[in-house]
Write a protein that holds these residues in place. Structure first.
Motif, PDB file in Angstrom:
ATOM      1  N   ILE A   1       0.865  -1.184   0.000  1.00 23.85           N
ATOM      2  CA  ILE A   1       0.000   0.000   0.000  1.00 23.85           C
ATOM      3  C   ILE A   1       0.903   1.235   0.000  1.00 23.85           C
ATOM      4  O   ILE A   1       1.590   1.501   0.985  1.00 23.85           O
ATOM      5  N   PRO A   2       0.919   1.986  -1.121  1.00 22.78           N
ATOM      6  CA  PRO A   2       1.771   3.173  -1.184  1.00 22.78           C
ATOM      7  C   PRO A   2       1.110   4.374  -0.509  1.00 22.78           C
ATOM      8  O   PRO A   2      -0.090   4.371  -0.257  1.00 22.78           O
ATOM      9  N   ARG A   3       1.905   5.399  -0.250  1.00 22.17           N
ATOM     10  CA  ARG A   3       1.358   6.642   0.310  1.00 22.17           C
ATOM     11  C   ARG A   3       0.362   7.231  -0.678  1.00 22.17           C
ATOM     12  O   ARG A   3       0.661   7.398  -1.855  1.00 22.17           O
ATOM     13  N   GLY A   4      -0.858   7.473  -0.208  1.00 20.87           N
ATOM     14  CA  GLY A   4      -1.885   8.079  -1.043  1.00 20.87           C
ATOM     15  C   GLY A   4      -2.498   7.150  -2.081  1.00 20.87           C
ATOM     16  O   GLY A   4      -3.253   7.592  -2.928  1.00 20.87           O
ATOM     17  N   GLY A   5      -2.183   5.867  -2.020  1.00 19.10           N
ATOM     18  CA  GLY A   5      -2.715   4.944  -3.016  1.00 19.10           C
ATOM     19  C   GLY A   5      -3.340   3.710  -2.387  1.00 19.10           C
ATOM     20  O   GLY A   5      -3.526   3.639  -1.170  1.00 19.10           O
ATOM     21  N   TYR A   6      -3.656   2.766  -3.221  1.00 18.54           N
ATOM     22  CA  TYR A   6      -4.305   1.531  -2.779  1.00 18.54           C
ATOM     23  C   TYR A   6      -3.399   0.327  -2.996  1.00 18.54           C
ATOM     24  O   TYR A   6      -2.614   0.282  -3.934  1.00 18.54           O
ATOM     25  N   GLY A   7      -3.554  -0.653  -2.128  1.00 18.31           N
ATOM     26  CA  GLY A   7      -2.923  -1.953  -2.264  1.00 18.31           C
ATOM     27  C   GLY A   7      -4.005  -2.990  -2.010  1.00 18.31           C
ATOM     28  O   GLY A   7      -5.200  -2.685  -2.133  1.00 18.31           O
ATOM     29  N   GLU A   8      -3.604  -4.195  -1.625  1.00 19.11           N
ATOM     30  CA  GLU A   8      -4.577  -5.241  -1.331  1.00 19.11           C
ATOM     31  C   GLU A   8      -4.245  -5.931  -0.022  1.00 19.11           C
ATOM     32  O   GLU A   8      -3.082  -6.117   0.313  1.00 19.11           O
ATOM     33  N   VAL A   9      -5.315  -6.319   0.700  1.00 23.85           N
ATOM     34  CA  VAL A   9      -5.178  -7.021   1.967  1.00 23.85           C
ATOM     35  C   VAL A   9      -5.952  -8.332   1.867  1.00 23.85           C
ATOM     36  O   VAL A   9      -7.052  -8.367   1.332  1.00 23.85           O
ATOM     37  N   LEU A  10      -5.352  -9.405   2.383  1.00 22.48           N
ATOM     38  CA  LEU A  10      -5.963 -10.731   2.339  1.00 22.48           C
ATOM     39  C   LEU A  10      -6.462 -11.118   3.729  1.00 22.48           C
ATOM     40  O   LEU A  10      -5.770 -10.916   4.723  1.00 22.48           O
ATOM     41  N   PHE A  11      -7.670 -11.682   3.770  1.00 18.31           N
ATOM     42  CA  PHE A  11      -8.299 -12.162   4.993  1.00 18.31           C
ATOM     43  C   PHE A  11      -8.703 -13.611   4.797  1.00 18.31           C
ATOM     44  O   PHE A  11      -8.846 -14.079   3.673  1.00 18.31           O
ATOM     45  N   SER A  12      -8.969 -14.299   5.888  1.00 21.88           N
ATOM     46  CA  SER A  12      -9.567 -15.622   5.829  1.00 21.88           C
ATOM     47  C   SER A  12     -10.956 -15.494   6.429  1.00 21.88           C
ATOM     48  O   SER A  12     -11.109 -15.177   7.599  1.00 21.88           O
ATOM     49  N   VAL A  13     -11.989 -15.718   5.591  1.00 21.87           N
ATOM     50  CA  VAL A  13     -13.377 -15.598   6.022  1.00 21.87           C
ATOM     51  C   VAL A  13     -14.051 -16.949   5.823  1.00 21.87           C
ATOM     52  O   VAL A  13     -14.141 -17.431   4.702  1.00 21.87           O
ATOM     53  N   ARG A  14     -14.476 -17.564   6.932  1.00 21.90           N
ATOM     54  CA  ARG A  14     -15.080 -18.900   6.895  1.00 21.90           C
ATOM     55  C   ARG A  14     -14.193 -19.887   6.154  1.00 21.90           C
ATOM     56  O   ARG A  14     -14.641 -20.697   5.364  1.00 21.90           O
TER      57      ARG A  14
END
Length: 103
Positions: free
Chosen positions: A46-59
């Motif tokens: 995730i850069p400053r002022g920008g978007y990245g991606e985050v991974l979760f475990s759901v069910r």
């Protein structure tokens, strides 16, 4: 009414449609606002002022969201969702080193 046996009852058309609807509901990922407080890790920096991606475990299933943060976050950083920005985007904050031992 005996002629409609294929339409209702065990194995009937309506029973099959009910199963399809339940499966579709079960596969629908939670909206971003339902993820507030959840912990995950950065899979696209995730850069400053920008978007990245985050991974979760759901069910037990992996789930990725577009993510923004107040500070840049590197690949692998442990984060917690602080707010929802849209139905598919979140804002995250870095978890400290003590939180890395939490499941």
């Amino acid at each position: 009414m005996a002629q409609l046996g294929w339409f209702k009852g065990p194995g009937g058309l309506l029973t099959g449609l009910d199963r399809v609807v339940l499966r579709l509901r079960a596969k629908k990922p939670p909206a971003a606002d339902a993820m507030v407080g959840a912990a995950g890790h950065v899979v696209t920096p995730i850069p400053r002022g920008g978007y990245g991606e985050v991974l979760f475990s759901v069910r037990g299933r992996p789930l990725k969201y577009a993510a923004r943060a107040h500070t840049p976050l590197a690949l692998g950083a442990r984060v917690r969702v602080s707010s929802a920005l849209s139905p598919s985007a979140i804002e995250v904050a870095r978890l400290g080193p003590a939180a890395d031992t939490c499941p």
